[in-house]
Design a protein around this motif. Structure first.
Motif, PDB file in Angstrom:
ATOM      1  N   THR A  86       0.841  -1.199   0.000  1.00  0.00           N
ATOM      2  CA  THR A  86       0.000   0.000   0.000  1.00  0.00           C
ATOM      3  C   THR A  86       0.874   1.246   0.000  1.00  0.00           C
ATOM      4  N   TRP A  87       1.893   1.238   0.853  1.00  0.00           N
ATOM      5  CA  TRP A  87       2.825   2.373   0.920  1.00  0.00           C
ATOM      6  C   TRP A  87       3.640   2.498  -0.368  1.00  0.00           C
ATOM      7  N   ALA A  88       4.111   1.357  -0.903  1.00  0.00           N
ATOM      8  CA  ALA A  88       4.957   1.384  -2.096  1.00  0.00           C
ATOM      9  C   ALA A  88       4.218   1.945  -3.308  1.00  0.00           C
ATOM     10  N   VAL A  89       2.917   1.666  -3.409  1.00  0.00           N
ATOM     11  CA  VAL A  89       2.150   2.099  -4.578  1.00  0.00           C
ATOM     12  C   VAL A  89       1.550   3.486  -4.386  1.00  0.00           C
ATOM     13  N   THR A  90       1.024   3.749  -3.182  1.00  0.00           N
ATOM     14  CA  THR A  90       0.290   5.011  -2.964  1.00  0.00           C
ATOM     15  C   THR A  90       1.036   6.005  -2.086  1.00  0.00           C
ATOM     16  N   GLY A  91       2.036   5.539  -1.321  1.00  0.00           N
ATOM     17  CA  GLY A  91       2.733   6.413  -0.388  1.00  0.00           C
ATOM     18  C   GLY A  91       1.970   6.638   0.894  1.00  0.00           C
ATOM     19  N   ALA A  92       0.807   5.939   1.055  1.00  0.00           N
ATOM     20  CA  ALA A  92      -0.021   6.106   2.255  1.00  0.00           C
ATOM     21  C   ALA A  92       0.214   4.963   3.226  1.00  0.00           C
ATOM     22  N   ASN A  93       0.015   5.245   4.508  1.00  0.00           N
ATOM     23  CA  ASN A  93       0.092   4.205   5.525  1.00  0.00           C
ATOM     24  C   ASN A  93      -1.254   3.486   5.641  1.00  0.00           C
ATOM     25  N   GLY A  94      -1.219   2.257   6.158  1.00  0.00           N
ATOM     26  CA  GLY A  94      -2.452   1.510   6.325  1.00  0.00           C
ATOM     27  C   GLY A  94      -2.537   0.344   5.362  1.00  0.00           C
ATOM     28  N   GLN A  95      -3.748  -0.184   5.203  1.00  0.00           N
ATOM     29  CA  GLN A  95      -3.966  -1.349   4.360  1.00  0.00           C
ATOM     30  C   GLN A  95      -4.942  -0.975   3.238  1.00  0.00           C
ATOM     31  N   GLY A  96      -4.413  -0.629   2.071  1.00  0.00           N
ATOM     32  CA  GLY A  96      -5.222  -0.190   0.952  1.00  0.00           C
ATOM     33  C   GLY A  96      -5.404  -1.254  -0.112  1.00  0.00           C
ATOM     34  N   GLN A  97      -6.129  -0.892  -1.174  1.00  0.00           N
ATOM     35  CA  GLN A  97      -6.460  -1.856  -2.226  1.00  0.00           C
ATOM     36  C   GLN A  97      -5.219  -2.425  -2.906  1.00  0.00           C
ATOM     37  N   SER A  98      -4.232  -1.605  -3.175  1.00  0.00           N
ATOM     38  CA  SER A  98      -3.026  -2.101  -3.840  1.00  0.00           C
ATOM     39  C   SER A  98      -2.315  -3.150  -2.991  1.00  0.00           C
ATOM     40  N   GLY A  99      -2.326  -2.964  -1.672  1.00  0.00           N
ATOM     41  CA  GLY A  99      -1.711  -3.936  -0.773  1.00  0.00           C
ATOM     42  C   GLY A  99      -2.456  -5.257  -0.777  1.00  0.00           C
ATOM     43  N   TRP A 100      -3.799  -5.193  -0.787  1.00  0.00           N
ATOM     44  CA  TRP A 100      -4.589  -6.424  -0.804  1.00  0.00           C
ATOM     45  C   TRP A 100      -4.454  -7.146  -2.140  1.00  0.00           C
ATOM     46  N   THR A 101      -4.316  -6.412  -3.216  1.00  0.00           N
ATOM     47  CA  THR A 101      -4.100  -7.051  -4.522  1.00  0.00           C
ATOM     48  C   THR A 101      -2.771  -7.804  -4.540  1.00  0.00           C
ATOM     49  N   ALA A 102      -1.727  -7.172  -3.986  1.00  0.00           N
ATOM     50  CA  ALA A 102      -0.418  -7.839  -3.901  1.00  0.00           C
ATOM     51  C   ALA A 102      -0.506  -9.087  -3.025  1.00  0.00           C
ATOM     52  N   PHE A 103      -1.251  -9.000  -1.940  1.00  0.00           N
ATOM     53  CA  PHE A 103      -1.460 -10.158  -1.067  1.00  0.00           C
ATOM     54  C   PHE A 103      -2.134 -11.288  -1.842  1.00  0.00           C
ATOM     55  N   GLY A 104      -3.170 -10.968  -2.619  1.00  0.00           N
ATOM     56  CA  GLY A 104      -3.849 -11.976  -3.423  1.00  0.00           C
ATOM     57  C   GLY A 104      -2.926 -12.626  -4.440  1.00  0.00           C
ATOM     58  N   PHE A 105      -2.027 -11.831  -5.026  1.00  0.00           N
ATOM     59  CA  PHE A 105      -1.085 -12.373  -6.000  1.00  0.00           C
ATOM     60  C   PHE A 105      -0.127 -13.370  -5.345  1.00  0.00           C
ATOM     61  N   ILE A 106       0.366 -13.042  -4.158  1.00  0.00           N
ATOM     62  CA  ILE A 106       1.296 -13.930  -3.447  1.00  0.00           C
ATOM     63  C   ILE A 106       0.615 -15.260  -3.116  1.00  0.00           C
ATOM     64  N   VAL A 107      -0.621 -15.182  -2.610  1.00  0.00           N
ATOM     65  CA  VAL A 107      -1.369 -16.400  -2.272  1.00  0.00           C
ATOM     66  C   VAL A 107      -1.627 -17.233  -3.528  1.00  0.00           C
ATOM     67  N   ALA A 108      -1.981 -16.561  -4.624  1.00  0.00           N
ATOM     68  CA  ALA A 108      -2.261 -17.264  -5.876  1.00  0.00           C
ATOM     69  C   ALA A 108      -1.019 -17.988  -6.397  1.00  0.00           C
ATOM     70  N   LEU A 109       0.119 -17.322  -6.390  1.00  0.00           N
ATOM     71  CA  LEU A 109       1.357 -17.916  -6.895  1.00  0.00           C
ATOM     72  C   LEU A 109       1.774 -19.115  -6.043  1.00  0.00           C
ATOM     73  N   LEU A 110       1.685 -18.951  -4.726  1.00  0.00           N
ATOM     74  CA  LEU A 110       2.029 -20.054  -3.823  1.00  0.00           C
ATOM     75  C   LEU A 110       1.089 -21.239  -4.038  1.00  0.00           C
ATOM     76  N   GLY A 111      -0.191 -20.949  -4.192  1.00  0.00           N
ATOM     77  CA  GLY A 111      -1.159 -22.017  -4.416  1.00  0.00           C
ATOM     78  C   GLY A 111      -0.893 -22.783  -5.692  1.00  0.00           C
ATOM     79  N   LEU A 112      -0.547 -22.081  -6.770  1.00  0.00           N
ATOM     80  CA  LEU A 112      -0.296 -22.735  -8.052  1.00  0.00           C
ATOM     81  C   LEU A 112       0.944 -23.627  -7.997  1.00  0.00           C
ATOM     82  N   ILE A 113       2.027 -23.106  -7.451  1.00  0.00           N
ATOM     83  CA  ILE A 113       3.286 -23.868  -7.402  1.00  0.00           C
ATOM     84  C   ILE A 113       3.125 -25.141  -6.577  1.00  0.00           C
TER      85      ILE A 113
END
Length: 546
Positions: free
Chosen positions: A196-223
């Motif tokens: 969230t901070w890396a994409v928007t510069g804001a603190n907290g838990q934003g949409q960009s952070g949750w999207t990155a979280f979903g990507f990590i879970v998806a990649l781990l699940g596939l492998i």
């Protein structure tokens, strides 16, 4: 000769070890996937998905989404056994289960990324279209995750018919699952906050952070799913080869309801699963809104992670001397202690941490006991009605987990709304009434469910290690006897003796005794015939000389 035998044994050992490692890897991503969907998806919905809406509309949309998730997952009570029947009737050169690891892992991984992205931002463009597409996507996601989950646990009886060997595979899967499930808890806030901070510069838990979280879970699940698909090999033993055909879905349902031990284990596990997932689902709210210690939330992942490292490998060791029903009962008592501490001292961080230790340590023992009891009920059902429904039987546990997850989604969503723990609320906004509402659903109701689970298991579940060994033995005798009966009309039955026989002098009068694929040493039968190298044709003679 001896060198060749040694090399063959070494090669077989390496293949077995490799298969165990590949199988263990599967539940690493699978459990991470499950925790992301059953726990953090609702956290994402209540804290981020509708943050751009006004508070009243956001509350209604949160209630709608969580309600839809509950309805969809309860509907899967009827879908999962059908998927299990589909897997049971799959017949490919790769086996019955591995193809579904490949397909289920691929589709579910792609769809979880879409779900955690807010349908790629559609939620902020067209609310009605978002809800329609969300329902379709979530249903397809759940179906393909189920195919992966059912085929994973259903594979255990295809790997071994021995209860202790099954215990090893179950322990390995549970061990890696503990890492995946609790590892997600450890990383979720750091990952979401960082991106969230890396994409928007804001603190907290934003949409960009949750999207990155979903990507990590998806990649781990596939492998990890593909590791199982390409790293394991299903075996065919006599119990599987000679079982009746699995039949259609109606026959599968009938077989489930005729298996009383399966049903009692399922009820006990369901009560536990609902309690467990509800409590783990509200831990985020406990640390953020009750304790006002969000920085300490990672401890809820660290404790079960360490517990999994210790307790999962310990289970098969202890189980050699301690029957698993006692390990289950001890674990339940530990959870009861944890709930009492959490209910009475939820505002004290040190006591909460102590309670979490009591809560998480026995989880591996409880879950492995349930999985092994369900797995052993396959042979119980085969003996009782002649049907060997591996995937259908083992679809019950994922189905129960989903019911628990659905209840968790519903309860967590309802608690978050009722207690005012949504949107931009903080711990300072909480009232005594809010805290009481939270504790009732988070601790008191689950405590009652855990007690009921223990009572059902001790009173009604009879299948244990000894009973299962007796069932396997009886099944082998029955199959062998049926083979004899079928062979009488032909005058002879051909059997393969387990193990090479090459020295005639070891057997007097050319009479062969010993284990075959069945347990002929326990039968009122003798096997006669001329030894011919490593295999032989023998005539099976009953006690009457026929």
């Amino acid at each position: 000769m001896s060198i060749g035998i040694t090399q063959t044994k070494a090669s077989a050992h390496e293949r077995k070890l490799g298969q165990r490692i590949a199988y263990a890897c599967g539940n690493l991503g699978q459990s991470a996937f499950y925790n992301a969907m059953s726990t953090y998806f609702v956290t994402y919905v209540t804290s981020c998905l509708f943050v751009s809406y006004d508070k009243d509309l956001a509350a209604r949309l949160i209630a709608l989404i969580t309600g839809l998730v509950v309805v969809i997952r309860i509907a899967e009570i009827f879908i999962d056994p059908l998927l299990g029947n589909l897997i049971d009737n799959t017949n490919t050169r790769w086996g019955r289960f591995r193809p579904w690891q490949f397909i289920g892992g691929l589709v579910s991984s792609f769809l979880i990324l879409i779900v955690f992205s807010g349908m790629f931002g559609l939620v902020n463009v067209n609310t009605t279209l978002f809800i329609v597409l969300f329902i379709i996507t979530f249903i397809v996601l759940d179906v393909f995750y189920s195919l992966r989950d059912i085929s994973y646990w259903g594979m255990i009886p295809a790997l071994s018919s021995d209860s202790h060997e099954r215990s090893t595979y179950t322990a390995l899967g549970t061990f890696s699952g503990s890492i995946g499930y609790n590892g997600i808890t450890v990383i979720v806030i750091p990952v979401v906050s960082y991106f969230t901070w890396a994409v928007t510069g804001a603190n907290g838990q934003g949409q960009s952070g949750w999207t990155a979280f979903g990507f990590i879970v998806a990649l781990l699940g596939l492998i990890t799913a593909w590791t199982v698909a390409f790293g394991t090999k299903e075996s065919t033993n006599a119990l599987r080869a000679k079982a009746q055909k699995n039949g259609n879905p109606l026959q599968a349902f009938k077989a489930l309801f005729q298996n009383d031990q399966l049903l009692w284990v399922a009820l006990s596990y369901l009560l536990y699963a609902i309690a467990n997932v509800i409590t783990t689902g509200v831990m985020y709210y406990l640390f953020v809104f009750v304790l006002d210690a969000p920085a300490s939330f990672a401890i809820t992942g660290v404790i079960p992670l360490v517990a999994g490292f210790v307790m999962a490998p310990l289970f098969p060791i202890l189980n050699r001397w301690i029957p698993r029903r006692y390990l289950f009962a001890g674990g339940m008592v530990s959870m009861i202690v944890a709930y009492v501490l959490l209910a009475l001292f939820s505002n004290s961080l040190p006591v909460v941490i102590a309670a979490l230790i009591f809560f998480y340590i026995p989880g591996q023992f409880i879950q492995m006991t349930a999985i092994l009891s369900l797995t052993d009920s396959i042979e119980y059902g085969q003996l009782k009605n002649g049907k060997r429904n591996e995937a259908v039987t083992l679809s019950v546990r994922p189905m129960l987990d989903k019911i628990g997850g659905a209840m968790s989604n519903g309860v967590v969503g309802a608690v978050a709304i009722a207690a005012g723990m949504t949107g931009h609320a903080t711990a300072s906004d909480m009232t005594a009434s809010n805290i009481t509402t939270f504790k009732t659903f988070a601790f008191y109701i689950p405590l009652i469910l855990v007690i009921l689970s223990l009572v059902v298991f001790l009173a009604k579940v009879k299948i244990d290690e000894k009973m299962h060994a007796d069932i396997v033995k009886e099944l082998e005798i029955k199959l062998a006897t049926d083979a004899v009966a079928g062979g009488r009309s032909q005058g002879a039955v051909t059997v393969a003796v387990a193990g090479a026989v090459s020295d005639r002098s070891q057997h007097e009068d050319s009479r062969v005794t010993g284990e075959t694929r069945g347990r002929f040493s326990d039968l009122p039968l003798s096997m006669e015939g001329e030894i011919d190298g490593e295999m032989e044709r023998v005539r099976v003679v009953d006690s009457d000389g026929r």
